[in-house]
Design a protein around this motif. Structure first.
Motif, PDB file in Angstrom:
ATOM      1  N   PRO A  82      26.147  51.240  20.892  1.00  0.00           N
ATOM      2  CA  PRO A  82      25.759  52.101  19.691  1.00  0.00           C
ATOM      3  C   PRO A  82      25.465  53.503  19.926  1.00  0.00           C
ATOM      4  O   PRO A  82      25.414  53.956  21.270  1.00  0.00           O
ATOM      5  N   THR A  83      25.506  54.286  18.830  1.00  0.00           N
ATOM      6  CA  THR A  83      25.046  55.623  19.089  1.00  0.00           C
ATOM      7  C   THR A  83      23.669  55.535  18.664  1.00  0.00           C
ATOM      8  O   THR A  83      23.141  55.089  17.573  1.00  0.00           O
ATOM      9  N   ILE A  84      22.830  56.266  19.795  1.00  0.00           N
ATOM     10  CA  ILE A  84      21.203  56.230  19.281  1.00  0.00           C
ATOM     11  C   ILE A  84      20.808  57.424  18.874  1.00  0.00           C
ATOM     12  O   ILE A  84      21.036  58.492  19.779  1.00  0.00           O
ATOM     13  N   ASP A  85      19.964  57.515  17.852  1.00  0.00           N
ATOM     14  CA  ASP A  85      19.171  58.906  17.369  1.00  0.00           C
ATOM     15  C   ASP A  85      17.950  58.807  17.160  1.00  0.00           C
ATOM     16  O   ASP A  85      17.426  58.041  16.463  1.00  0.00           O
ATOM     17  N   SER A  86      17.303  58.791  18.458  1.00  0.00           N
ATOM     18  CA  SER A  86      15.980  58.554  18.525  1.00  0.00           C
ATOM     19  C   SER A  86      14.853  59.172  17.556  1.00  0.00           C
ATOM     20  O   SER A  86      14.066  58.981  17.306  1.00  0.00           O
ATOM     21  N   ARG A  90      17.313  55.677  14.611  1.00  0.00           N
ATOM     22  CA  ARG A  90      18.418  55.050  14.095  1.00  0.00           C
ATOM     23  C   ARG A  90      19.422  54.560  15.310  1.00  0.00           C
ATOM     24  O   ARG A  90      19.503  55.100  16.540  1.00  0.00           O
ATOM     25  N   MET A  91      20.261  53.532  15.019  1.00  0.00           N
ATOM     26  CA  MET A  91      21.070  53.028  16.133  1.00  0.00           C
ATOM     27  C   MET A  91      22.276  52.529  15.180  1.00  0.00           C
ATOM     28  O   MET A  91      22.173  51.910  14.190  1.00  0.00           O
ATOM     29  N   GLN A 106      23.936  49.939  11.058  1.00  0.00           N
ATOM     30  CA  GLN A 106      23.010  50.801  11.424  1.00  0.00           C
ATOM     31  C   GLN A 106      21.563  50.110  11.700  1.00  0.00           C
ATOM     32  O   GLN A 106      21.583  49.171  10.491  1.00  0.00           O
TER      33      GLN A 106
END
Length: 196
Positions: A82-86, A90-91, A106
């Motif tokens: 996953p791409t993690i946007d803390s 969001r993941m 997501q």
């Protein structure tokens, strides 16, 4: 295509046979649809005949696929991270991507902004289905609560944002070509001011 293409040559032959079998067609039936002799098709499938581009085009059409799909190689990883946007809770996992659409799973933790000035608007169309939890979809000043297994479809020129109502929720988002381009720009860091 020549025998020197090795792995791709073998892959295409296996795909031809698998697609024919999946349709429930005999060699004779596919040969007839592709305007080939049954023996020619048999030799193509078992590697005894050279793969010719014109025959591949005809076979792809008869099998209701495209030449690109018939010869594509597995360049994408089978296992994705996953791409993690803390910052936004969001993941994301890209599930499927092709030139016409993208499907992304997501995990959302934060509520969406309720001020349309903080929402994004861009060309395209999006669809989403809630896999678990409860999502909130903001379209301009309208708030939609989406529970597990509920879905939404909306034009993305309307200012919009998606988030979790409380706790975590997971959604499957489907983006058409235009919406996908906008999301790719965000993922590449070109438009990070949007909360979506």
């Amino acid at each position: 295509m020549t025998q020197g293409d090795g792995d791709l040559d073998s892959l295409v032959r296996k795909r031809l046979r698998a697609l024919r079998v999946a349709q429930g067609w005999s060699l004779e039936e596919l040969a007839s649809r592709a305007h080939l002799s049954q023996s020619s098709l048999s030799r193509i499938e078992n590697g005894q005949r050279r793969l010719a581009l014109d025959q591949l085009v005809t076979l792809a059409r008869a099998l209701d696929t495209t030449l690109d799909q018939l010869v594509e190689t597995a360049t994408d990883d089978v296992v994705t991270s996953p791409t993690i946007d803390s910052t936004h809770g969001r993941m994301r996992w890209t599930v499927k991507a092709d030139p016409g659409m993208s499907v992304v799973r997501q995990r959302l933790a934060d509520p969406p902004p309720e001020n349309p000035a903080r929402m994004r608007a861009h060309p395209g169309r999006e669809w989403l289905v809630v896999l678990s939890g409860t999502a909130v979809l903001m379209l301009g000043n309208r708030r939609y609560r989406l529970e597990t297994n509920q879905a939404a479809e909306f034009p993305t020129m309307m200012p919009h944002a998606i988030g979790a109502e409380t706790g975590l929720c997971e959604i499957l988002g489907i983006f058409d070509r235009d919406a996908r381009r906008s999301h790719q720009r965000d993922d590449d860091g070109e438009a990070q001011n949007s909360p979506e």
